[in-house]
Design a protein around this motif. Structure first.
Motif, mmCIF file in Angstrom:
data_model
loop_
_atom_site.group_PDB
_atom_site.id
_atom_site.type_symbol
_atom_site.label_atom_id
_atom_site.label_comp_id
_atom_site.label_asym_id
_atom_site.label_seq_id
_atom_site.Cartn_x
_atom_site.Cartn_y
_atom_site.Cartn_z
ATOM 1 N N ASN A 1 -43.794 -3.875 71.056
ATOM 2 C CA ASN A 1 -44.390 -2.531 71.128
ATOM 3 C C ASN A 1 -45.818 -2.551 70.582
ATOM 4 O OD1 ASN A 1 -41.870 -0.793 71.820
ATOM 5 N ND2 ASN A 1 -41.211 -2.154 70.185
ATOM 6 N N GLN A 2 -46.489 -3.674 70.775
ATOM 7 C CA GLN A 2 -47.799 -3.894 70.161
ATOM 8 C C GLN A 2 -48.801 -2.778 70.473
ATOM 9 O OE1 GLN A 2 -50.081 -7.319 71.588
ATOM 10 N NE2 GLN A 2 -50.252 -8.054 69.493
ATOM 11 N N GLN A 3 -48.732 -2.225 71.674
ATOM 12 C CA GLN A 3 -49.696 -1.186 72.070
ATOM 13 C C GLN A 3 -49.517 0.108 71.278
ATOM 14 O OE1 GLN A 3 -47.135 -2.311 73.785
ATOM 15 N NE2 GLN A 3 -45.970 -0.538 74.471
ATOM 16 N N ASN A 4 -48.372 0.281 70.602
ATOM 17 C CA ASN A 4 -48.114 1.509 69.833
ATOM 18 C C ASN A 4 -48.422 1.355 68.344
ATOM 19 O OD1 ASN A 4 -47.009 2.578 72.205
ATOM 20 N ND2 ASN A 4 -44.982 1.784 71.708
ATOM 21 N N LEU A 5 -48.985 0.226 67.974
ATOM 22 C CA LEU A 5 -49.086 -0.118 66.561
ATOM 23 C C LEU A 5 -49.967 0.831 65.754
ATOM 24 C CD1 LEU A 5 -47.942 -2.295 64.758
ATOM 25 C CD2 LEU A 5 -49.886 -3.732 65.296
ATOM 26 N N ASP A 6 -49.363 1.458 64.745
ATOM 27 C CA ASP A 6 -50.071 2.169 63.683
ATOM 28 C C ASP A 6 -49.071 2.367 62.539
ATOM 29 O OD1 ASP A 6 -48.541 4.515 64.120
ATOM 30 O OD2 ASP A 6 -50.067 5.396 65.410
ATOM 31 N N GLU A 7 -49.520 2.949 61.425
ATOM 32 C CA GLU A 7 -48.636 3.069 60.255
ATOM 33 C C GLU A 7 -47.389 3.909 60.555
ATOM 34 O OE1 GLU A 7 -51.993 2.927 59.528
ATOM 35 O OE2 GLU A 7 -52.195 1.777 57.657
ATOM 36 N N ASN A 8 -47.563 5.018 61.286
ATOM 37 C CA ASN A 8 -46.411 5.862 61.607
ATOM 38 C C ASN A 8 -45.395 5.116 62.452
ATOM 39 O OD1 ASN A 8 -47.418 8.028 60.207
ATOM 40 N ND2 ASN A 8 -48.402 8.928 62.004
ATOM 41 N N PHE A 9 -45.890 4.322 63.393
ATOM 42 C CA PHE A 9 -44.989 3.572 64.264
ATOM 43 C C PHE A 9 -44.190 2.536 63.463
ATOM 44 C CE2 PHE A 9 -43.981 0.168 67.311
ATOM 45 C CZ PHE A 9 -43.115 0.895 68.118
ATOM 46 N N LEU B 1 -43.154 2.862 60.451
ATOM 47 C CA LEU B 1 -42.056 3.619 59.817
ATOM 48 C C LEU B 1 -40.955 3.941 60.818
ATOM 49 C CD1 LEU B 1 -43.877 6.081 57.396
ATOM 50 C CD2 LEU B 1 -42.409 4.137 56.806
ATOM 51 N N GLU B 2 -41.359 4.286 62.053
ATOM 52 C CA GLU B 2 -40.368 4.550 63.100
ATOM 53 C C GLU B 2 -39.510 3.307 63.353
ATOM 54 O OE1 GLU B 2 -42.027 6.084 66.794
ATOM 55 O OE2 GLU B 2 -43.389 7.351 65.622
ATOM 56 N N ASP C 1 -33.420 0.772 54.879
ATOM 57 C CA ASP C 1 -33.519 1.807 53.854
ATOM 58 C C ASP C 1 -35.003 2.169 53.793
ATOM 59 O OD1 ASP C 1 -34.120 3.057 51.415
ATOM 60 O OD2 ASP C 1 -32.485 2.041 50.362
ATOM 61 N N VAL C 2 -35.344 3.314 54.386
ATOM 62 C CA VAL C 2 -36.750 3.654 54.593
ATOM 63 C C VAL C 2 -37.496 3.899 53.278
ATOM 64 C CG1 VAL C 2 -38.359 5.279 55.691
ATOM 65 C CG2 VAL C 2 -36.358 4.453 56.945
ATOM 66 N N SER C 3 -36.832 4.484 52.282
ATOM 67 C CA SER C 3 -37.551 4.706 51.015
ATOM 68 C C SER C 3 -37.836 3.370 50.328
ATOM 69 C CB SER C 3 -36.798 5.671 50.100
ATOM 70 O OG SER C 3 -35.566 5.120 49.718
ATOM 71 N N LYS C 4 -36.904 2.435 50.399
ATOM 72 C CA LYS C 4 -37.144 1.092 49.852
ATOM 73 C C LYS C 4 -38.264 0.414 50.646
ATOM 74 C CE LYS C 4 -34.790 -3.391 48.998
ATOM 75 N NZ LYS C 4 -36.014 -3.976 48.554
ATOM 76 N N PHE C 5 -38.225 0.552 51.972
ATOM 77 C CA PHE C 5 -39.234 -0.023 52.860
ATOM 78 C C PHE C 5 -40.633 0.494 52.479
ATOM 79 C CE2 PHE C 5 -41.793 0.315 56.765
ATOM 80 C CZ PHE C 5 -41.749 -0.997 57.236
#
Length: 171
Positions: free
Chosen positions: A94-102, A104-105, A113-117
């Protein structure tokens, strides 16, 4: 140039851990050439996984790829939850979608575990791991991504050449 340091248990490895053929890739998650090499390397590993030990080291070219280092940190954070290769593959696929929000997705999709991540991607230890990989690349003579090493020696060629070399040696 030769690989410094040699492959160790701190590296991310897949395939046959006892294989005589050891391939190391220095990669940048946002690099289009690494993105193009990724499906070829996946193909190589599906054909030759019993004959190859494949190692990935981070080499984020942060000056030209804004999300390369965050992606490397995300993969390292996923590694702490046992999902390095899943994150590695998901980023390249999914390289074309790369950003910080992605990123996290992806962590959510991989059921991390997203909070640990979120805590881990900002940790000094992971920053040092990515910097350590990058420094080992500099010491090994990496001058662009992807760069490959075969049994500790720099391989002058791309992923297609690597596939061909493995195919010939597997004969």
């Amino acid at each position: 140039m030769s690989l410094k340091p040699t492959v160790s248990n701190t590296d991310h490895v897949q395939g046959n851990l006892e294989a005589d053929l050891v391939i190391v890739e220095y990669g940048d998650y946002q690099c289009p050439y690494c993105g193009a090499a990724y499906p070829i390397l996946k193909d190589l590993m599906s054909h030759f996984q019993n004959q190859v030990r494949f190692v990935f080291r981070n080499f984020p070219l942060s000056e030209i790829h804004q999300y390369a280092k965050p992606a490397a940190l995300a993969a390292e954070a996923a590694n702490l939850q046992g999902k390095f290769w899943e994150m590695h593959d998901a980023i390249y696929e999914n390289q074309q979608n790369l950003d910080e929000n992605f990123l996290l997705e992806l962590a959510e999709k991989l059921e991390l575990d997203v909070s640990k991540f979120k805590t881990d991607i900002n940790s000094k230890a992971l920053e040092e791991k990515v910097e350590g990989d990058f420094e080992s690349g500099i010491l090994s003579g990496v001058n662009g991504t992807p760069s490959f090493y075969v049994n500790g020696k720099k391989f002058n060629g791309g992923a297609e050449d690597l596939f061909q070399m493995v195919t010939e040696n597997a004969g």
